[in-house]
Each structure stands twice: as C-alpha cells, then as structure tokens.
Design a protein around this motif. Structure first.
Motif, short mmCIF file in Angstrom:
data_model
loop_
_atom_site.label_atom_id
_atom_site.label_comp_id
_atom_site.label_asym_id
_atom_site.label_seq_id
_atom_site.Cartn_x
_atom_site.Cartn_y
_atom_site.Cartn_z
N GLU A 110 -11.98 0.80 32.50
CA GLU A 110 -11.35 2.15 32.50
C GLU A 110 -12.25 3.16 31.91
OE1 GLU A 110 -8.07 1.62 29.59
OE2 GLU A 110 -7.63 -0.42 30.43
N SER A 111 -11.67 4.48 32.03
CA SER A 111 -12.61 5.57 31.75
C SER A 111 -13.22 5.62 30.49
CB SER A 111 -11.98 6.82 31.93
OG SER A 111 -10.73 7.02 31.00
N TRP A 112 -14.21 6.54 30.42
CA TRP A 112 -15.01 6.37 29.00
C TRP A 112 -14.16 6.75 27.99
CZ3 TRP A 112 -15.82 10.22 25.83
CH2 TRP A 112 -15.59 11.77 26.34
N GLY A 113 -13.11 7.87 28.23
CA GLY A 113 -12.05 8.33 27.38
C GLY A 113 -11.60 7.30 26.94
N ARG A 114 -11.09 6.25 27.58
CA ARG A 114 -10.18 5.04 27.19
C ARG A 114 -11.05 4.07 26.30
NH1 ARG A 114 -5.27 3.44 26.36
NH2 ARG A 114 -5.69 1.43 27.42
N GLN A 115 -12.28 4.19 26.31
CA GLN A 115 -13.07 3.30 25.68
C GLN A 115 -13.67 4.10 24.53
OE1 GLN A 115 -16.43 1.97 28.28
NE2 GLN A 115 -15.34 1.47 30.04
N ALA A 116 -13.68 5.24 24.37
CA ALA A 116 -14.20 5.81 23.35
C ALA A 116 -13.56 5.31 21.87
CB ALA A 116 -14.26 7.38 23.30
N GLY A 117 -12.18 5.16 21.73
CA GLY A 117 -11.57 4.82 20.72
C GLY A 117 -12.02 3.59 20.08
N PRO A 118 -12.24 2.37 20.95
CA PRO A 118 -12.79 1.21 20.55
C PRO A 118 -14.01 1.41 19.97
CG PRO A 118 -11.11 0.89 22.40
CD PRO A 118 -11.23 2.28 21.95
N ALA A 119 -14.91 2.00 20.81
CA ALA A 119 -16.41 1.99 20.56
C ALA A 119 -16.70 2.68 19.19
CB ALA A 119 -17.28 2.75 21.53
N LEU A 120 -15.93 3.70 18.93
CA LEU A 120 -15.86 4.31 17.71
C LEU A 120 -15.43 3.70 16.47
CD1 LEU A 120 -14.78 7.95 18.64
CD2 LEU A 120 -17.21 7.36 17.97
N LEU A 121 -14.12 2.87 16.41
CA LEU A 121 -13.69 2.13 15.65
C LEU A 121 -14.65 0.92 15.29
CD1 LEU A 121 -11.40 0.63 13.84
CD2 LEU A 121 -10.73 -0.53 15.80
N ALA A 122 -15.49 0.24 16.36
CA ALA A 122 -16.35 -1.07 16.18
C ALA A 122 -17.58 -0.26 15.29
CB ALA A 122 -16.60 -1.44 17.25
N GLY A 123 -18.20 0.87 15.67
CA GLY A 123 -19.16 1.64 15.40
C GLY A 123 -19.12 1.87 13.93
N PHE A 124 -17.86 2.51 13.63
CA PHE A 124 -17.75 3.19 12.08
C PHE A 124 -17.50 1.86 11.25
CE2 PHE A 124 -16.66 7.41 13.66
CZ PHE A 124 -17.67 8.08 13.11
N ALA A 125 -16.94 0.86 11.73
CA ALA A 125 -16.57 -0.28 10.70
C ALA A 125 -17.88 -1.36 10.52
CB ALA A 125 -15.93 -1.24 11.64
N LEU A 126 -18.84 -1.11 11.76
CA LEU A 126 -20.19 -1.98 11.60
C LEU A 126 -21.01 -1.05 10.54
CD1 LEU A 126 -21.92 -4.26 12.42
CD2 LEU A 126 -22.73 -2.98 14.38
N GLY A 127 -20.89 0.18 10.62
CA GLY A 127 -21.75 0.87 9.61
C GLY A 127 -21.28 0.90 8.15
N GLY A 128 -19.93 0.72 7.90
CA GLY A 128 -19.46 0.50 6.55
C GLY A 128 -19.82 -1.07 5.99
N PHE A 129 -19.46 -1.59 7.20
CA PHE A 129 -20.12 -3.51 7.00
C PHE A 129 -21.38 -3.38 6.53
CE2 PHE A 129 -21.10 -7.42 8.27
CZ PHE A 129 -20.38 -8.37 7.92
#
Length: 373
Positions: free
Chosen positions: A141-160
């Motif tokens: 899908e488009s990068w706009g549809r991928q942005a949410g999951p990418a940000l979720l995983a990134g911020f969660a990994l940073g907190g982790f």
C-alpha cells in the motif's frame, strides 16, 4: 481482567535502591523538573522509561496498577488487530486476545504489583511486533498507509530500548519482520523501494527520537551523551579488562576475584585509587559470605558491577557521568596495556560483563533452562 487485578495491592521494597526505590526517586526528580536529579552511581544505571511512566501516571492522577493493566490490555488488542488479515474469524481473534490478556504472568503479584519496569516492558515489546506485522500487511500500500504502523513500531522500540539494558534480544524478531517484508515482495521490491524506504525512515526516526532526547538531556545534566552507563563502552571495557587478568584460583560465580583485584591495583594507578573503598567500607557491603569466608573478600559477579560503581563515587572520582566514564576508560587502557605487555598473566582482550564460559556454568545454565521451561 481489570476486575480480577483490582484486588491486588501495590507494594515496594524501600531499601531496594537499585530497583523500586531508584525508580520512585527518579520519577520524583522528573516531576520536580530537574531531569533525573543529582548524579551518583545509580542515576544512569538503568533506563529512564519506567520512571517517566511513573511520573506521567502520577501527574495524570491515575491508579498505577490499573493503568499498567490497561496498557497491557491495549497492547494485546493492537497485536490481535495487527493479525486480522490472517485471523479473519471473529472467534479466532477473540481467542487470541483472550489468550494474551489472561496470560498468568501478566498478573503475577510477586513482580508486577511492585514498582518494577517489567510492567511496561512486555506491552512495549508487543507494540513493536504489532507495528511491524501491520507494516508487513500493508507492504503493497501507499507510504501514507504504512506511516502509522512504522511510527508505532519505532516509538515502541525506542521506549523499549530505554526501559531495560538487555533489549537487544528483540532485534532478531525486528530484523526477521523487516527482511520478511522485503523478501515477500520479490520482484515487486524494485517498484516499491521508495515507499518502503520512506516507511523504514519513519521507523528509524521514531526509534531514535526518544533515544537522542534522553542522550541530549544526559549531556546537559551529566556531561555524557548516552542513555545508560551499562551500555557505555568505557564501563564495559574496564570490566572486561579486569576479567582478562589470570591470577589466583578460578572461583564459581566470581569472574573478578580478590586476587585479580590485587594484581590490578599493581598495574593500574587509576584502579588503585579505588582500593581503599573496594577493600574497605564499600567492599565490606558486597563481600560474599555464604560461598566464601568473609576474610576471603570475594565479590560475586552480579554484585561487582555495583561495587565498583559505589567505589568510584565514594572515592570522589565521579562528580558526573563524563568524569566517571573517563576514569573507567583509564582503568581499561592501563590494564589492557599491562596485559598486552606481559606484565601479568592474562586472557585475550574482552569487553562487557559476560564471564568466560567454563564447565562450571554448564550445570546452572541447564538447571535454569529446565526451571524456565
């Protein structure tokens, strides 16, 4: 689940200055606006994510145990939602969610009703995996549809990453999911690499942002650009250099023996400055008296990392993190130089806290594996 766990009561071990007391103290400093407070051997010993969480929950006026269970329940829901493309049946989704939610370890009162960082560690790990699974599902899908999951995983990994110091164990799963995204596209990858690169960039940015923020705050307050001193190369190099010395008997659970310390004092002026403390009041607190006689002055491996940090502060050599780590760097350089020059019997160069693997560790490892299984 919330009803069941509402019967639990929170408790903390007051003298646990490496755990409960540390997290509460750091959270109090955060709430007062002075970051993690004045520097000592504990300030940067553990990641700041759980103290930040404690401070936020207190500031919002929420019950801590309830909030932790809600966060876990939400993470279970996000994981279940991320698997919807493969678990199309509502019954399967409900079963998966219930299985995750009712995981008995998630309401283990012995650990999780204490002020312990495990309470957010598991939800953050679940969110990392959930975000990357969602990214896999939306890989075409488009990068706009991928942005949410990418940000979720990134911020969660940073907190982790900022919660505990052994977080590297999650990286193989992260790598497997990222490789799976690319491999599953096959020839389509050539046409979609720009979209995936944008998503990967967002993931890395979200991961690095909290880390760099903490590093900048630590630089400002403690003159060191880093997150946790147990990840600092200087500290790991100093501990590894001490383990190189091959003097005296090999003792179980004591990777740096008293005999090795005595040899190190002779070849490292920087380490010798810690002698009055390590062989005096600081060492007296940490000497192992169950496995060895008190006059042997042996310190077990799990405690020596704290003993040497206590000694550094007690000797007045650690006004801030920058100076403390500079002293650890000198210890590593002096001991390694002496070992390389043959001034003392030694093992090959090493860095970090893992002791050399010997036969004496095989049985405890197997026993531990059986216990955890």
């Amino acid at each position: 689940k919330l009803w069941l766990t509402s019967g639990q009561t929170i408790y903390a071990i007051g003298p646990a200055f490496h755990d409960d007391k540390l997290f509460a103290t750091l959270a109090a400093h955060i709430l007062r606006g002075d970051w993690l407070g004045p520097y000592d051997q504990f300030t940067l010993a553990k990641g700041p994510m759980y103290p930040l969480f404690l401070a936020g929950v207190f500031w919002l006026g929420l019950p801590l145990l309830l909030t932790q269970q809600v966060v876990y329940a939400a993470a279970c829901a996000v994981v279940t939602r991320s698997l919807k493309p493969w678990f199309r049946s509502g019954g399967l989704q409900f079963s998966l969610y219930a299985l995750l939610l009712w995981n008995p370890i998630s309401y283990d009162a012995g650990n999780l009703s204490r002020l312990m960082r495990q309470n957010i560690y598991t939800p953050l790990a679940l969110l990392v995996v959930a975000g990357l699974v969602q990214l896999f599902a939306r890989r075409r899908e488009s990068w706009g549809r991928q942005a949410g999951p990418a940000l979720l995983a990134g911020f969660a990994l940073g907190g982790f990453w900022l919660t505990r110091e052994e977080s590297v164990w999650l990286l193989p799963a992260v790598g497997l999911l990222l490789v799976g995204i690319a491999a599953s596209l096959g020839r389509e990858l050539a046409a979609r690499w720009r979209t995936l690169s944008t998503s990967l960039g967002l993931f890395l940015l979200a991961f690095l942002l909290p880390l760099l923020t903490v590093c900048a705050l630590n630089q400002r307050h403690y003159h060191w650009f880093g997150t946790v001193e147990f990840r600092a190369a200087e500290f790991k190099d100093a501990y590894g250099a001490l383990m190189r010395i091959k003097v005296g008997p090999d003792l179980p659970q004591v990777p740096i023996t008293r005999q090795m310390r005595e040899a190190a004092y002779e070849i490292s002026p920087a380490f010798a400055r810690l002698r009055p403390q390590l062989e005096g009041p600081v060492g007296e607190h940490w000497f192992e008296r169950q496995l060895f006689a008190g006059e042997d002055r042996q310190i077990r491996g799990g405690w020596f990392v704290w003993a040497i940090r206590d000694a550094m502060v007690a000797a007045g050599l650690a006004p801030d993190a920058g100076q403390a780590l500079e002293n650890f760097r000198k210890i590593a350089e002096e001991i390694n130089a002496a070992c390389d020059a043959g001034r003392v019997p030694s093992r090959p160069r090493r860095s970090g806290f893992m002791p050399p693997l010997g036969r004496e560790y095989v049985t405890p490892l197997l026993d531990g594996a059986v216990e955890y299984a």
